[in-house]
Design an enzyme around this catalytic site. Sequence first.
Site, short mmCIF file in Angstrom:
data_model
loop_
_atom_site.label_atom_id
_atom_site.label_comp_id
_atom_site.label_asym_id
_atom_site.label_seq_id
_atom_site.Cartn_x
_atom_site.Cartn_y
_atom_site.Cartn_z
N CYS A 145 -21.79 -0.60 -10.13
CA CYS A 145 -20.97 0.06 -9.10
C CYS A 145 -21.24 1.56 -9.09
N CYS A 165 -21.16 -5.76 -7.17
CA CYS A 165 -20.46 -6.20 -8.39
C CYS A 165 -20.71 -7.69 -8.67
N CYS A 196 -22.96 3.87 -5.99
CA CYS A 196 -22.08 4.81 -5.27
C CYS A 196 -22.91 6.01 -4.80
N ASP A 204 0.80 -1.21 0.00
CA ASP A 204 0.00 0.00 0.00
C ASP A 204 0.84 1.28 0.00
N CYS A 245 -15.90 2.09 2.80
CA CYS A 245 -17.18 1.80 2.15
C CYS A 245 -16.96 0.63 1.21
N CYS A 256 -19.47 -0.31 -3.84
CA CYS A 256 -19.17 -0.58 -5.25
C CYS A 256 -18.60 -1.98 -5.46
N CYS A 305 -15.23 -6.20 -17.50
CA CYS A 305 -16.58 -5.95 -17.00
C CYS A 305 -17.58 -6.22 -18.12
C1 B12 Z 1 -5.17 6.60 -3.00
C2 B12 Z 1 -5.86 5.27 -2.79
C3 B12 Z 1 -7.23 5.30 -2.55
C4 B12 Z 1 -8.08 6.55 -2.77
C5 B12 Z 1 -8.35 6.67 -4.27
C6 B12 Z 1 -8.97 5.41 -4.89
C7 B12 Z 1 -8.66 5.15 -6.33
N1 B12 Z 1 -9.53 4.37 -6.95
O1 B12 Z 1 -7.64 5.58 -6.88
C8 B12 Z 1 -9.31 6.23 -1.87
C9 B12 Z 1 -9.04 6.77 -0.46
C10 B12 Z 1 -10.64 6.80 -2.35
C11 B12 Z 1 -9.27 4.71 -1.85
C12 B12 Z 1 -10.37 3.92 -1.60
C13 B12 Z 1 -10.33 2.54 -1.58
N2 B12 Z 1 -9.22 1.76 -1.62
CO1 B12 Z 1 -7.43 2.45 -2.00
N3 B12 Z 1 -5.67 2.93 -2.53
C14 B12 Z 1 -5.14 4.06 -2.84
C15 B12 Z 1 -3.65 3.87 -3.20
C16 B12 Z 1 -2.80 4.24 -1.98
C17 B12 Z 1 -3.17 4.67 -4.43
C18 B12 Z 1 -4.13 4.56 -5.65
C19 B12 Z 1 -3.89 5.65 -6.66
O2 B12 Z 1 -2.78 6.07 -6.89
N4 B12 Z 1 -5.00 6.13 -7.29
C20 B12 Z 1 -4.97 7.08 -8.34
C21 B12 Z 1 -5.25 6.38 -9.67
C22 B12 Z 1 -5.48 7.36 -10.81
O3 B12 Z 1 -4.08 5.66 -9.96
P1 B12 Z 1 -4.01 4.07 -10.00
O4 B12 Z 1 -5.30 3.49 -9.62
O5 B12 Z 1 -2.86 3.60 -9.22
O6 B12 Z 1 -3.62 3.83 -11.51
C23 B12 Z 1 -4.61 3.62 -12.46
C24 B12 Z 1 -4.58 4.56 -13.62
O7 B12 Z 1 -3.29 4.63 -14.10
C25 B12 Z 1 -5.51 3.78 -14.48
N5 B12 Z 1 -5.38 3.83 -15.90
C26 B12 Z 1 -4.43 3.35 -16.68
N6 B12 Z 1 -4.77 3.49 -17.95
C27 B12 Z 1 -6.00 4.05 -17.96
C28 B12 Z 1 -6.83 4.39 -18.99
C29 B12 Z 1 -8.08 4.95 -18.71
C30 B12 Z 1 -9.00 5.29 -19.81
C31 B12 Z 1 -8.46 5.20 -17.35
C32 B12 Z 1 -9.76 5.86 -17.04
C33 B12 Z 1 -7.60 4.83 -16.31
C34 B12 Z 1 -6.38 4.26 -16.66
O8 B12 Z 1 -5.32 2.38 -14.19
C35 B12 Z 1 -4.40 2.29 -13.15
C36 B12 Z 1 -4.72 1.04 -12.36
O9 B12 Z 1 -6.09 0.99 -11.98
C37 B12 Z 1 -3.62 2.33 -3.51
C38 B12 Z 1 -2.29 1.64 -3.20
C39 B12 Z 1 -1.23 1.94 -4.25
N7 B12 Z 1 -0.05 2.32 -3.82
O10 B12 Z 1 -1.49 1.83 -5.46
C40 B12 Z 1 -4.77 1.78 -2.62
C41 B12 Z 1 -5.62 0.63 -3.16
C42 B12 Z 1 -5.96 0.91 -4.61
N8 B12 Z 1 -6.85 0.71 -2.37
C43 B12 Z 1 -7.39 -0.43 -2.08
C44 B12 Z 1 -8.63 -0.60 -1.41
C45 B12 Z 1 -8.93 -2.00 -0.85
C46 B12 Z 1 -9.54 0.47 -1.30
C47 B12 Z 1 -11.01 0.38 -0.86
C48 B12 Z 1 -11.76 -0.85 -1.35
C49 B12 Z 1 -11.09 0.48 0.71
C50 B12 Z 1 -12.50 0.55 1.27
N9 B12 Z 1 -13.26 -0.54 1.32
O11 B12 Z 1 -12.92 1.59 1.72
C51 B12 Z 1 -11.58 1.70 -1.48
C52 B12 Z 1 -12.13 1.44 -2.90
C53 B12 Z 1 -12.70 2.65 -3.59
C54 B12 Z 1 -12.57 2.53 -5.12
N10 B12 Z 1 -13.66 2.25 -5.81
O12 B12 Z 1 -11.46 2.67 -5.63
C55 B12 Z 1 -6.55 -1.58 -2.63
C56 B12 Z 1 -7.24 -2.14 -3.90
C57 B12 Z 1 -7.11 -3.64 -4.11
C58 B12 Z 1 -7.82 -4.06 -5.39
N11 B12 Z 1 -8.34 -5.26 -5.40
O13 B12 Z 1 -7.88 -3.34 -6.35
C59 B12 Z 1 -5.16 -0.85 -2.90
C60 B12 Z 1 -4.36 -1.41 -4.07
C61 B12 Z 1 -4.36 -0.96 -1.58
C62 B12 Z 1 -3.73 -2.33 -1.38
N12 B12 Z 1 -2.42 -2.38 -1.23
O14 B12 Z 1 -4.38 -3.35 -1.34
N13 B12 Z 1 -8.01 4.26 -2.12
S1 SF4 Z 2 -20.39 -3.59 -10.98
FE1 SF4 Z 2 -18.52 -4.82 -11.28
S2 SF4 Z 2 -18.81 -5.75 -13.30
FE2 SF4 Z 2 -20.28 -4.08 -13.17
S3 SF4 Z 2 -19.16 -2.35 -14.08
FE3 SF4 Z 2 -18.84 -2.24 -11.87
S4 SF4 Z 2 -16.89 -3.28 -11.56
FE4 SF4 Z 2 -17.63 -3.89 -13.59
S1 SF4 Z 3 -16.12 3.01 -1.93
FE1 SF4 Z 3 -17.07 2.85 -3.95
S2 SF4 Z 3 -19.30 3.07 -3.59
FE2 SF4 Z 3 -18.27 3.75 -1.73
S3 SF4 Z 3 -18.13 5.98 -2.02
FE3 SF4 Z 3 -16.17 5.10 -2.73
S4 SF4 Z 3 -16.44 4.78 -4.94
FE4 SF4 Z 3 -18.50 5.11 -4.03
#
Ligand code: B12
Ligand code: SF4
Ligand code: SF4
Length: 359
Positions: free
Chosen positions: A207, A261, A211, A143, A254, A257, A200
């Site tokens: 999801c 799924c 949300c 993480d 939370c 989402c 998906c």
């Molecule tokens: C900051 C962070 C958060 C933030 C932002 C979430 C997010 N989705 O980015 C917050 C606080 C909201 C959060 C919430 C959660 N998190 Co969090 N979080 C992180 C952290 C520390 C960094 C993620 C990050 O940099 N995000 C910014 C985005 C832009 O970058 P990225 O996701 O890394 O990169 C993506 C883009 O490059 C994108 N991308 C690439 N090409 C393209 C092209 C297009 C068109 C698009 C749109 C995107 C795209 O794809 C990449 C991979 O997904 C990671 C750990 C880590 N070091 O990676 C854990 C991590 C992602 N979190 C995790 C978890 C478990 C959660 C929660 C489920 C916790 C909870 N139950 O409350 C929620 C889920 C919410 C959600 N739907 O994402 C796990 C996810 C495991 C998994 N199976 O995916 C991680 C990996 C931590 C871990 N070590 O296990 N998190």
């Molecule tokens: S609910 Fe699950 S399968 Fe449906 S769009 Fe979201 S991540 Fe994909």
């Molecule tokens: S964890 Fe998922 S459903 Fe809950 S607020 Fe964040 S993006 Fe929305």
Amino acid sequence: MVPRDANYAESTRELSELLRAESLELFGVAKAEQESARAETEYSRWITAGHNGSMEYLNRHAEMKYHPARVLPGCRSVVVVAMNYFQPAGSAASGVGAGSDSGRIARYAWGRDYHNALGKRLKRVVRELRLRHPGETFRSFVDSSPLSERFFAEQAGIGFTAKNTLTVSSTYGSWFFLGEILSTVEYPPTPAQEGRHDECPRDCFRCGGACPTGALFAPHRIDATRCISYLTIEHRGSIPEELRPLMGNWIFGCDLCQEVCPLNARARITETSDFSGHRAGERIKLGEILSMEDEEGYRARFAGTPLLRPGRAAMIRNAAIAAANTGSIELLPKLRELTRDDNMVIREHARWAVDQLIR
Ligand code: B12
Ligand code: SF4
Ligand code: SF4
């Protein structure tokens, strides 16, 4: 030293044995050097749009996010490890019942802190690898890694990035943590066909529909500043008033989402006792949180769990919002008391909750 040209089965056998000995069954290997132009563009757009909110470290990490060799000089391989934490609702022994006066905790936090649970396992593996390969460098992260863990998880064949932005695996669904070992050893990458064959369903965006705050504003797009996980865990200070009524009774993270799924129908119950030990549990009485008198008491109650991160004041803030959202009028005396608390954030949220409950 692991031979640079070793075949896939040979040189991953050692990794597999060491990880299995730690009950880590699912892992994959990605090359450190990846084609990452698109991901980097998406990432910098995300930061520029301010979707990272107060998580300033995500901005500072931008240069390293997709370049492991900037984290570990000479890095050739990223070994990505997934650890299942799924438990069905209602299974947390120490969680209180689903009464209106209780706050929900995201699944990942029902048991021991995964930074310790997964971190200590990876550290033991790294220690052994260092002994066996003294000429090479190994370093583990969970993480806290400046790397995009999901990007490398996808490259390592763990799964694919779903529209809720999480990595979904064909074995665990999305209910798993990611950690990684960075190494100067050139392990053969996991073949692309393993685990990357999924996506998906085309018409699904359940999801996004589930949300409550609109954080998942489009497929693959998340505004973290609206995500309940960010608001309840990462964000300090006041929560925007317009978001408070949308947060329901979530007081730590939370799961909505992920719960809706269809790909999570494949989830399996975790066999790791660290997560099924239910230290924090599935729900906590809001009255218990609102009555926490000091940081020491809070720390003693939640030692070893992810709930330590936000600390007492932020958790009281979260519980006050949940009390208002669940109409818990029996908590009015406690909330009134908190309107005189020393902490400004607690005072402000308690006042808001009282106003909501009496109007
Ligand atoms: C900051 C962070 C958060 C933030 C932002 C979430 C997010 N989705 O980015 C917050 C606080 C909201 C959060 C919430 C959660 N998190 Co969090 N979080 C992180 C952290 C520390 C960094 C993620 C990050 O940099 N995000 C910014 C985005 C832009 O970058 P990225 O996701 O890394 O990169 C993506 C883009 O490059 C994108 N991308 C690439 N090409 C393209 C092209 C297009 C068109 C698009 C749109 C995107 C795209 O794809 C990449 C991979 O997904 C990671 C750990 C880590 N070091 O990676 C854990 C991590 C992602 N979190 C995790 C978890 C478990 C959660 C929660 C489920 C916790 C909870 N139950 O409350 C929620 C889920 C919410 C959600 N739907 O994402 C796990 C996810 C495991 C998994 N199976 O995916 C991680 C990996 C931590 C871990 N070590 O296990 N998190
Ligand atoms: S609910 Fe699950 S399968 Fe449906 S769009 Fe979201 S991540 Fe994909
Ligand atoms: S964890 Fe998922 S459903 Fe809950 S607020 Fe964040 S993006 Fe929305």
